[in-house]
Write a protein that holds these residues in place. Structure first.
Motif, PDB file in Angstrom:
ATOM      1  N   CYS A 146      39.404  23.447  43.586  1.00 19.43           N
ATOM      2  CA  CYS A 146      39.705  25.089  43.412  1.00 19.43           C
ATOM      3  C   CYS A 146      41.043  25.572  43.981  1.00 19.43           C
ATOM      4  O   CYS A 146      41.334  25.312  45.069  1.00 19.43           O
ATOM      5  N   CYS A 149      40.026  28.090  46.955  1.00 17.14           N
ATOM      6  CA  CYS A 149      39.277  27.848  48.226  1.00 17.14           C
ATOM      7  C   CYS A 149      39.256  26.118  48.632  1.00 17.14           C
ATOM      8  O   CYS A 149      38.756  25.576  49.604  1.00 17.14           O
ATOM      9  N   THR A 151      37.461  23.929  47.353  1.00 15.64           N
ATOM     10  CA  THR A 151      36.346  23.033  46.999  1.00 15.64           C
ATOM     11  C   THR A 151      36.888  21.992  46.036  1.00 15.64           C
ATOM     12  O   THR A 151      37.187  22.477  44.956  1.00 15.64           O
ATOM     13  N   CYS A 159      35.113  28.539  39.918  1.00 12.65           N
ATOM     14  CA  CYS A 159      34.798  27.817  41.078  1.00 12.65           C
ATOM     15  C   CYS A 159      33.213  28.150  41.476  1.00 12.65           C
ATOM     16  O   CYS A 159      33.020  29.234  41.442  1.00 12.65           O
ATOM     17  N   CYS A 162      33.215  29.673  45.245  1.00 20.36           N
ATOM     18  CA  CYS A 162      33.869  30.942  45.743  1.00 20.36           C
ATOM     19  C   CYS A 162      33.889  31.846  44.788  1.00 20.36           C
ATOM     20  O   CYS A 162      34.284  33.013  44.836  1.00 20.36           O
TER      21      CYS A 162
HETATM   22 ZN   LIG Z   1      36.573  28.164  45.236  1.00 26.47          ZN
END
Ligand SMILES: [Zn+2]
Length: 555
Positions: A146, A149, A151, A159, A162
């Motif tokens: 992402c 964030c 991830t 995502c 988030c």
């Molecule tokens: Zn994210």
């Protein structure tokens, strides 16, 4: 009973030819099927058209994975869908596919019309491209970290951690889901349908009684955000229809899918010497789409605009149904609640499911919960304990004592019981017909079922009041005969009212009664009429079957 003949063309959302029919799908088709059956019973002209949605990247890639051509791949699902619908009692007048020459021709015609009318614009866009497989990657075919964030392993459009939304080209460490290669960014010219040109038209149309109010309100958010041109192009390789005068560009599946409603209806109309324009250009007929809430945007914004832009009529009504939850939760493979229609049908009759859905469906866009405890209780109590019980408790006497023949008249001499409330019970049942028809027509099936089950209770109270099992012992065969004959006649009215929901039980009951169960024939009760010996018309649900369905759905 309605005496005016209305003309309806009804469709249900096209089923994607990439998987089997599950119970969540079944909800929408059963909802529409009940409506169509109601209109047909009322004597209206009503054609129910549907088909498989057979194009797009997922189908192309899954076919390849299976070492099949896309045509072979979609054929196997088409065949399975046809069988599943038949066993669910969903009866289309025609069921086709979007992968047809008729659909290709109509899609090209509509595209040419919207283009000639100035509704197509071209733009160069940058897209993720798999340099190994040589294919542009749809958002969900790119995964990476992402951009917001960090991830890892997130899809190219949003995502899950988030909630950020972005373009696939924004992902860090992006990988093609198909080959694992790092995507490159490649430019391509795309055609866009200029949706903003239709803003005013759609603003008016979406508040004009064509949609349920909650859908209408929801769509106003899109106007506030501003409508955007809609990309109707996909680059080769793609399984779909090539855009005329291009070498390597195809129509996005969401353009030719709804046009599939038209193409399937055209095949049906041609086969039956009916006029296509009577249903697609004439405001005296009604065009009605039943869809799930996830595809509202396509049907309530793009579709009316495409139809308007190409010289066709806009839909008269779009009915949106909510999602199905099972035992209070989203359908889930690990819980065994992602249930295929075929798995259900391997264990239980479709009539139970149709009844349960009908008993909970309203015209609101609400999710419907299939709670299996409630399902077993309700079906066993309503259908077996109340409805079938009327026929079974009366028919025994008719079969054994009265040579399978109903009484010559139903006038019970009850001077001792003048206030028994059952004096006009047959007429009381008939008097409910307009209310019940209106509930069915307005898709308030749950209210129709409530009315019908209240009548079933009343029929049972009538039998309990006269107690034919005690009457016969007093030697009053005449009253026994009349009471049981009335019970059978009341059963006939109830099963007629339920026939849009329970078509196969209606057919079985018609054989048992040796009489029609059409609404239009109810004014005359069956008198001095021979019936068949009663055989159980529907069995109680054994809860063990539910366990089997859930277990089979886990594997
Ligand atoms: Zn994210």
């Amino acid at each position: 009973m309605s005496s005016t003949n209305n003309h309806y063309l009804v469709t249900s959302a096209l089923l994607y030819a990439n998987g089997h029919l599950h119970l969540g799908h079944a909800l929408g088709y059963i909802q529409a099927d009940i409506w169509v059956r109601t209109q047909k019973i009322l004597g209206n002209t009503c054609y129910y058209i549907c088909g498989d949605d057979a194009h797009g990247t997922p189908i192309m890639l899954n076919a390849k994975k299976n070492n099949q051509s896309p045509e072979e791949f979609i054929k196997q699902f088409y065949d399975a869908h046809i069988k599943d619908f038949a066993d669910l009692g969903v009866k289309f007048d025609y069921y086709g596919t979007t992968h047809s020459p008729e659909n290709q021709k109509l899609t090209e015609q509509i595209y040419t019309a919207i283009k000639n009318n100035g509704h197509i614009i071209t733009k160069n866009i940058n897209q993720a491209y798999d340099p190994v497989e040589n294919i542009f990657l749809p958002d969900r075919f790119v995964k990476g970290d992402c951009p917001k964030c960090n991830t890892c392993d997130q899809y190219g459009d949003s995502c899950e951690h988030c909630g950020a939304t972005y373009n696939p080209t924004d992902l860090k460490n992006a990988k093609s889901v198909i080959s694992g290669a790092t995507p490159i960014v490649k430019e391509s010219e795309h055609y866009f349908f200029n949706l903003p040109q239709f803003t005013e038209l759609l603003k008016t149309w979406t508040i004009g009684d064509h949609l349920q109010s909650e859908i209408s309100s929801k769509l106003q958010e899109w106007f506030t955000a501003g409508l955007q041109p809609w990309d109707i192009t996909r680059d080769a390789p793609y399984f779909g229809f090539k855009i005329p005068n291009t070498d390597n560009k195809y129509f996005y599946v969401w353009l030719d899918a709804p046009i599939g409603y038209m193409a399937c209806s055209k095949i049906f109309f041609d086969q039956n010497n009916l006029n296509f324009d009577d249903y697609w250009k004439n405001n005296n007929t009604k065009l009605i789409h039943f869809i799930g809430k996830d595809i509202t945007y396509f049907h309530a914004l793009f579709w009316p605009a495409i139809l308007e832009g190409s010289g066709y009529k806009k839909p008269d009504q779009i009915y949106v149904n909510g999602f199905l939850t099972v035992n209070g939760k989203k359908m889930s493979k690990s819980r065994g609640t992602f249930i295929l229609a075929r798995t259900y049908l391997n264990h239980l009759d479709s009539e139970y499911l149709r009844y349960y859905f009908a008993s909970k469906l309203s015209n609101q866009v609400e999710d419907l919960d299939l709670n299996f405890n409630d399902f077993v209780l309700k079906v066993n109590s309503d259908l077996i304990g109340k409805l079938i019980n009327i026929a079974s408790r009366c028919s025994g006497f008719i079969n054994k004592q009265f040579n399978n023949t109903l009484a010559k008249n139903l006038q019970i001499n009850n001077s001792n019981n003048a206030d028994d409330n059952f004096g006009n019970i047959y007429q009381d049942f008939l008097n409910k017909s307009d209310t019940i028809i209106n509930h069915f027509t307005n898709i308030n099936y749950s209210l129709a079922i409530k009315e019908i089950m209240a009548l079933a209770d009343k029929a049972n109270q009538f039998i309990d009041y006269y107690k034919p099992w005690a009457l016969i012992k007093t030697g009053d065969t005449d009253t026994t005969h009349k009471v049981c004959s009335m019970g059978i006649n009341l059963y006939r009215i109830l099963i007629s009212y339920l026939s849009p929901v329970l078509p196969s039980l209606a057919i079985k009951s018609s054989k048992f009664l040796k009489a029609s169960t059409d609404w239009s024939n109810l004014n005359n009760p069956l008198l001095d009429h021979e019936i068949n010996t009663f055989e159980p018309l529907l069995q109680r649900i054994d809860p063990l079957k539910i366990e089997n369905i859930l277990n089979d759905s886990k594997s």
